[in-house]
Write a protein that holds these residues in place. Structure first.
Motif, short mmCIF file in Angstrom:
data_model
loop_
_atom_site.label_atom_id
_atom_site.label_comp_id
_atom_site.label_asym_id
_atom_site.label_seq_id
_atom_site.Cartn_x
_atom_site.Cartn_y
_atom_site.Cartn_z
N ASN A 145 -29.82 28.76 -17.61
CA ASN A 145 -31.28 28.75 -17.58
C ASN A 145 -31.66 27.37 -17.06
N ASN A 146 -32.55 27.33 -16.07
CA ASN A 146 -32.77 26.07 -15.37
C ASN A 146 -33.81 25.15 -16.01
N TRP A 147 -34.42 25.54 -17.14
CA TRP A 147 -35.57 24.79 -17.64
C TRP A 147 -35.24 23.35 -18.02
N VAL A 168 -31.05 32.56 -15.48
CA VAL A 168 -32.45 32.84 -15.79
C VAL A 168 -33.34 31.81 -15.09
N ASP A 225 -36.58 30.03 -15.12
CA ASP A 225 -37.63 29.76 -16.08
C ASP A 225 -38.94 29.44 -15.36
N TRP A 230 -38.49 34.39 -16.33
CA TRP A 230 -39.42 34.00 -17.39
C TRP A 230 -40.83 34.42 -17.02
N LYS A 287 -37.52 37.17 -19.98
CA LYS A 287 -37.84 36.28 -21.10
C LYS A 287 -39.36 36.15 -21.15
N ARG A 302 -35.42 34.23 -29.04
CA ARG A 302 -35.39 32.78 -29.21
C ARG A 302 -35.94 32.47 -30.59
N ASP A 359 -31.36 28.64 -28.31
CA ASP A 359 -31.81 27.87 -27.16
C ASP A 359 -30.65 27.13 -26.49
N CYS A 360 -30.98 26.50 -25.38
CA CYS A 360 -29.97 26.06 -24.41
C CYS A 360 -29.20 24.81 -24.84
N PHE A 365 -26.80 29.97 -23.56
CA PHE A 365 -27.44 29.61 -22.31
C PHE A 365 -27.28 28.11 -22.09
N SER A 376 -28.31 24.76 -19.58
CA SER A 376 -29.08 24.14 -18.51
C SER A 376 -28.22 23.02 -17.93
#
Length: 410
Positions: A78-80, A113, A115, A158, A215, A287, A324-325, A352, A354
Motif C-alpha cells: 500500500n503506497n500511502w 493497493v 491509496d 482506496w 478500501k 482496518r 495497518d501497514c 500490508f 509501504s
C-alpha cells in the motif's frame, strides 16, 4: 454484530454497563409504529485452562453468524505511508514490480493497493470524489489495473465514498452547517436512497476497472464529525439528524455498508474508519486501528502494536483484522520497523507494507521476502502474552514459541 443500535460497554467498580445509542444522528429516532430490535446480548462462561485471549476469541466467534473471510491470506503493498498522496501511474507500476519481485511464487499473489491521490479532484487539502476517473497523473485507471496484474500483483484501490465535489441534488447532501462548517465540500447523506445507489455505482465502476480489493474510508468521521478517540460516551454532537429520522444511525450505517458490499460484488472489501460490530459479515478485511506512520515511529508503536494485540480476537470471527501497514522508509529506524514487519508477518493476520524504494537495501529486501513468504501462507494466530499489563504488548506466542520485541526508541 449487525445491531440496530450503536453499542458499547463500560466496566467500573460498580459493575458492567451496556450503552445502546438509538438516536438518528444527534436527535431521537422517530420509530412510529414499528419496534426496534436494538441488540441481542450473548454471554459465555469461561472454560478451565483457557487464557483471557482464548476466551475473547471464543466469545467473538459467537457474535457473528456469517463472517466473510478472504479465500487466501492477504498480503502485499500500500503506497500511502511513503507517498502520502503524491504518486502516479508509473510509480504504482514500479511499486507493483517491487512487491511482486519479493513475493513467493504460487497462486496467492500479493496485492498492491493504490491509496488516496489518484482521483480527479485530489489536491489542495481535498481527498474526496468524484470517483469516476483518475487525475492527470493517473490517466487510465483500468489500464493501470491491467498493468499491475501483468506484473504479478492483484490491484487494490482506496475510496472515500461520502465526501465529494460531484454535482448532486441538495437533498442528497447534509446541511453545510451541520458541524459548524467542518466540511466545506459535500458530505452525502446515506439515509437518502439515491445516495446509496450512487455509492453502489461507484463500487461497481472500480470493480469494472479491474480492481480486486476496495478500501473504503472515512465514513464514520464523515457521518459523526469526530474521530474515535474523541467519542467517549457520545459518538456525535447533539442536535442534527439524517434526512430519514425513522431509522437509527446504526440502521443507516448498516444500509450504507450493504450498498458498498452489493456494488463491490465478489471484490474484497476492506473497511477503514468503519464500525466493527456493524461491518462484521459485510467486509472481508477491517482496518481496526488508527493510522500507523512512515514518518514517526512513535505513532506506529502506539497505534499499530496496540490494535494488533487487542483486536486480534475478532480475526476470523468478524473479518480479517488489518492492524495497518509496516512502513519501510528513511524516517523509520530499521531496527524498529523490522520488528513491526516481523510480528505482522507472523501474526496470522493480513500484512500490508509501504515500501519506499529509496529505503530498500539488501537487508530490507531479505526481510520483505521472509515476511511475504510467511504472510502468504496459512498460519496459527499469534497471541499477545502481556496484553493485560501493557497497552503495547512486547511478549508474543508465535507458532508455539515465545517471542519478545523491543518497541521503545531508547
Amino acid at each position: 454484530t449487525g445491531a440496530g443500535a450503536l453499542c458499547h460497554w463500560q466496566v467500573d467498580g460498580e459493575g458492567i454497563t451496556l450503552v445502546l445509542d438509538v438516536r438518528s444522528g444527534g436527535t431521537g429516532v422517530l420509530l412510529g409504529a414499528r419496534t426496534l430490535v436494538a441488540a441481542d446480548v450473548l454471554k459465555r462462561p469461561g472454560e478451565p485452562g483457557e487464557s483471557p485471549f482464548q476466551a475473547a476469541r471464543a466469545l467473538c466467534r459467537m457474535l457473528c453468524e456469517r463472517p466473510r473471510m478472504p479465500a487466501q491470506p492477504v498480503y502485499g503493498g500500500n503506497n500511502w505511508y511513503y507517498a502520502y498522496g503524491s504518486s502516479s501511474h508509473q510509480q504504482i507500476l514500479a511499486d507493483a514490480e517491487l512487491i511482486a519481485s519479493l513475493s513467493p511464487r504460487g497462486d496467492n499473489r500479493p496485492f498492491m493497493v493504490i491509496d488516496d491521490g489518484w482521483q480527479t479532484a485530489h489536491g489542495e487539502g481535498f481527498n474526496g470524489g468524484p470517483w469516476d476517473a483518475g487525475n492527470q497523473k493517473f490517466p487510465d485507471m483500468a489500464g493501470l489495473a491491467r498493468g499491475m496484474k501483468e506484473l504479478g500483483t492483484r490491484p487494490g484501490i482506496w475510496v472515500r465514498p461520502l465526501f465529494t465535489r460531484q454535482d448532486v441534488p441538495q437533498a442528497w447532501r447534509f446541511p453545510a452547517d451541520r458541524f459548524g462548517g467542518l466540511f466545506r465540500d459535500t458530505i452525502l447523506d446515506p439515509s437518502v436512497p439515491e445516495v446509496l445507489d450512487l455509492v453502489a455505482a461507484d463500487m461497481r465502476r472500480l470493480t469494472d476497472w479491474g480492481y480486486e480489493l476496495i478500501k473504503h474510508d472515512y465514513t464514520t468521521y464523515d457521518l459523526c464529525g469526530i474521530w474515535g478517540f474523541q467519542m467517549a460516551d457520545r459518538m456525535t454532537a447533539d442536535g442534527w439528524c439524517f434526512a430519514d429520522r425513522g431509522r437509527t444511525t446504526a440502521e443507516i450505517i448498516l444500509a450504507l455498508y450493504r450498498a458498498i458490499r452489493g456494488g463491490a460484488g465478489d471484490t474484497l472489501v476492506l473497511g477503514c474508519n468503519t464500525i466493527g460490530h456493524l461491518a462484521a459479515g459485510l467486509v472481508e478485511l477491517q482496518r481496526t486501528g488508527d493510522d500507523t506512520s512512515g514518518r514517526e515511529w512513535e505513532r506506529t508503536r502506539k497505534m499499530g502494536v496496540n490494535t494488533l494485540a487487542f483486536r486480534m480476537p475478532q480475526h476470523g470471527a468478524f473479518f480479517a483484522v488489518d492492524a495497518d501497514c509496516a512502513a519501510i522508509t528513511q524516517q523509520i529506524p530499521w531496527h524498529l520497523g523490522r520488528q513491526w514487519l516481523d510480528v505482522l508477518a507472523r501474526s496470522g493476520t493480513p500484512l500490508f507494507v509501504s515500501a519506499d524504494a529509496q529505503a530498500i537495501g539488501p537487508q530490507q529486501r531479505e526481510a520483505l521476502r521472509e515476511a511475504f513468504t510467511a504472510a502468504a501462507g496459512a498460519q496459527e494466530l499469534a497471541e499477545p502474552l502481556d496484553w493485560l499489563d501493557s497497552t503495547c504488548p512486547r511478549k508474543w506466542r508465535i507458532n508455539g514459541r515465545q517471542q519478545q520485541y523491543v518497541w521503545s526508541e531508547r
